[in-house]
Motif scaffolding. Structure first.
Motif, PDB file in Angstrom:
ATOM      1  N   THR A 139       0.833  -1.193   0.000  1.00 20.72           N
ATOM      2  CA  THR A 139       0.000   0.000   0.000  1.00 20.72           C
ATOM      3  C   THR A 139       0.873   1.250   0.000  1.00 20.72           C
ATOM      4  O   THR A 139       1.729   1.409   0.880  1.00 20.72           O
ATOM      5  N   PRO A 140       0.677   2.125  -1.001  1.00 20.64           N
ATOM      6  CA  PRO A 140       1.466   3.372  -0.990  1.00 20.64           C
ATOM      7  C   PRO A 140       1.031   4.281   0.157  1.00 20.64           C
ATOM      8  O   PRO A 140      -0.160   4.438   0.419  1.00 20.64           O
ATOM      9  N   GLN A 141       1.986   4.858   0.843  1.00 19.42           N
ATOM     10  CA  GLN A 141       1.705   5.737   1.984  1.00 19.42           C
ATOM     11  C   GLN A 141       1.669   7.179   1.496  1.00 19.42           C
ATOM     12  O   GLN A 141       2.704   7.829   1.336  1.00 19.42           O
ATOM     13  N   ILE A 142       0.413   7.664   1.228  1.00 21.92           N
ATOM     14  CA  ILE A 142       0.224   8.982   0.638  1.00 21.92           C
ATOM     15  C   ILE A 142       0.050  10.012   1.748  1.00 21.92           C
ATOM     16  O   ILE A 142      -0.748   9.829   2.671  1.00 21.92           O
ATOM     17  N   ILE A 143       0.771  11.133   1.619  1.00 25.59           N
ATOM     18  CA  ILE A 143       0.711  12.192   2.621  1.00 25.59           C
ATOM     19  C   ILE A 143       0.524  13.522   1.914  1.00 25.59           C
ATOM     20  O   ILE A 143       1.203  13.840   0.934  1.00 25.59           O
ATOM     21  N   GLY A 144      -0.427  14.325   2.416  1.00 24.93           N
ATOM     22  CA  GLY A 144      -0.632  15.669   1.900  1.00 24.93           C
ATOM     23  C   GLY A 144      -1.634  15.735   0.760  1.00 24.93           C
ATOM     24  O   GLY A 144      -2.343  14.763   0.458  1.00 24.93           O
ATOM     25  N   LYS A 145      -1.693  16.900   0.077  1.00 24.77           N
ATOM     26  CA  LYS A 145      -2.622  17.138  -1.021  1.00 24.77           C
ATOM     27  C   LYS A 145      -1.856  17.612  -2.235  1.00 24.77           C
ATOM     28  O   LYS A 145      -0.795  18.233  -2.147  1.00 24.77           O
TER      29      LYS A 145
END
Length: 476
Positions: A394-400
């Motif tokens: 699972t990619p760990q996405i942070i922010g916008k």
């Protein structure tokens, strides 16, 4: 006193005797060299600083110990730079071997030199005459002319005549002959002589600081005779006094008549005795301070070995334990600087929860160091059976994303990884395998990123190594 005597008796061995003798010899030669060079006062200050540290260690003054341990390395480097000439001199003296040269006591020669110097002083004619000691002079002097002549009053007076080509240099008397004249001597590096003294005096002092030679100087301005030996200057007035000084210097260096036998100065014996006493006191103080039994709390890390292939460690796993130790101060200090690890062997543990009591068997402690207690005293560990699963990465996405951009699609390659996971009945146990964080603020176009893979410690890859993940982000 009885305790000290019993301790000395217990520690006495040939190693101790050799240790003390080497320290005493080093102190003796160091004192003689620094005294000759005029820097012995600095060495006294260093010895006082070392004494303060030894006392601070014995009394457990933590502030002084901290200052010493944090400043000592820089201080040693600074001392090597400051005392570079002195250290070089000591090493040169330690390795130099001067062959024994037979020299007879020649009272007539010494009387002749005394009369010549007094005559030159009365005429206010500058002169330098050097009697070498045991240390070779070739590396310290330069220039001059070879002579190898039998001394005589007319010859000496003519050499130092103002019209002579070598009158500004020194005459070397070796083996009863004038071997060289017009010789240049090393200039003094100390501040023992004032500015009122000329080049001859500073050159004679430089030779006396760096060797055990005897230099006799006639001042052209004052019409006085001075002797320089062992880094000291002393004025003389009569020819008889000059004769006695030359004879005493030759006897002092072992250049004596067979009938007189070997004569060692009382001052040298006193210096040797003081060096030996200081070495014994230093050694005894240091040993007693280091053998003092102390107690200390030492935090150390826990090192877990891998369990059997079908098991995994689950639940809380302490990573540090505090040891309460007792033993000689030197050993405890070594453990403080190089703390051991508490080793927990999981390879022999069975499935389920187990309690492990920490003992000295889990540690490698030096002889004489005792483990009094630990905190915590025991560890509660759980081993569970493991199963193999293909878990998605699972990619760990942070922010916008910036602006009005949106994610259209995220593709991870490889999409899954084969791992071993503990088989437990616990709920809410994460089985996620994540990439390292991906920050959306820095992405403005379709991007391909390479990320590392992470998971909780109980989840391990079957391939023994986590693969790198390629994450492709499409935007719209």
């Amino acid at each position: 006193m009885r305790h000290l005597a019993s301790l000395m008796y217990e520690l006495f061995s040939w190693r101790m005797a050799l240790d003390i003798l080497l320290i005493a010899a080093a102190l003796f030669f160091l004192y003689r060299t620094l005294h000759r060079l005029g820097t012995w006062k600095i060495m006294v200050g260093i010895l006082l600083a070392l004494l303060v540290f030894v006392l601070a260690s014995a009394l457990q003054l933590k502030g002084i110990e901290w200052i010493y341990h944090n400043v000592s390395n820089v201080a040693v480097l600074g001392l090597i730079i400051i005392f570079q000439p002195e250290l070089r001199k000591i090493l040169e003296k330690a390795v130099s071997v001067s062959p024994h040269r037979h020299r007879d006591q020649d009272t007539e020669l010494y009387t002749l030199i005394g009369a010549a110097l007094v005559n030159l002083a009365q005429e206010q004619c500058g002169a330098i005459i050097v009697f070498p000691g045991k240390e070779p002079l070739n590396s310290k002097i330069s220039g001059g002319y070879r002579l190898n002549a039998v001394p005589s009053l007319p010859l000496i007076l003519s050499i130092f005549d103002s019209n002579s080509p070598g009158h500004d240099g020194a005459v070397i008397i070796d083996g009863g002959k004038l071997t060289r004249f017009g010789v240049r001597l090393p200039m003094s590096q100390s501040a023992r002589l004032g500015e009122e003294y000329g080049t001859r005096h500073h050159a004679a002092m430089g030779l006396a600081e760096q060797t055990d030679a005897l230099a006799l100087v006639v001042s052209e301005e004052r019409g006085r005779v001075s002797i320089f030996v062992n880094g000291e200057m002393r004025p003389v007035r009569t020819a008889e006094e000059i004769t006695r000084i030359i004879a005493a210097h030759q006897q002092e260096l072992g250049l004596f008549n067979r009938d007189n036998g070997l004569k060692i100065r009382k001052r040298t014996i006193f210096q040797v005795a003081v060096s030996l006493v200081v070495a014994i006191i230093f050694w005894s103080t240091l040993i007693i301070a280091q053998r003092e039994v102390v107690e200390r709390v030492l935090p150390v890390a826990i090192d877990y070995t891998s369990p059997a292939d079908e098991l995994a460690l689950v639940g809380e796993k302490p990573n540090e334990v505090k040891l309460y130790l007792s033993g000689p101060k030197s050993e405890i200090d070594n453990l403080t600087n190089n703390p051991p690890n508490v080793k927990i062997d999981l390879s022999k543990m069975a499935k389920g929860s187990q309690t492990i009591i920490i003992t000295s068997e889990n540690l490698r402690l030096p002889k004489g160091v005792t483990l009094l207690d630990t905190s915590p005293q025991q560890l509660k560990l759980t081993l569970a059976a493991v199963v193999q699963k293909n878990v998605p990465i699972t990619p760990q996405i942070i922010g916008k994303l910036p602006g009005n951009l949106k994610i259209k699609k995220i593709t991870v390659t490889p999409p899954t990884v084969l791992v071993t996971i503990p088989s437990t009945k616990e709920e809410n146990v994460s089985e996620e395998v994540l990439t390292t964080p991906i920050y959306l603020e820095s992405i403005s176009t379709d991007s391909k990123l390479f990320c590392k893979v992470t998971a909780r410690p109980s989840i391990q890859p079957v391939a023994k190594r986590w693969p790198d993940a390629e994450v492709f982000i499409e935007l719209k």
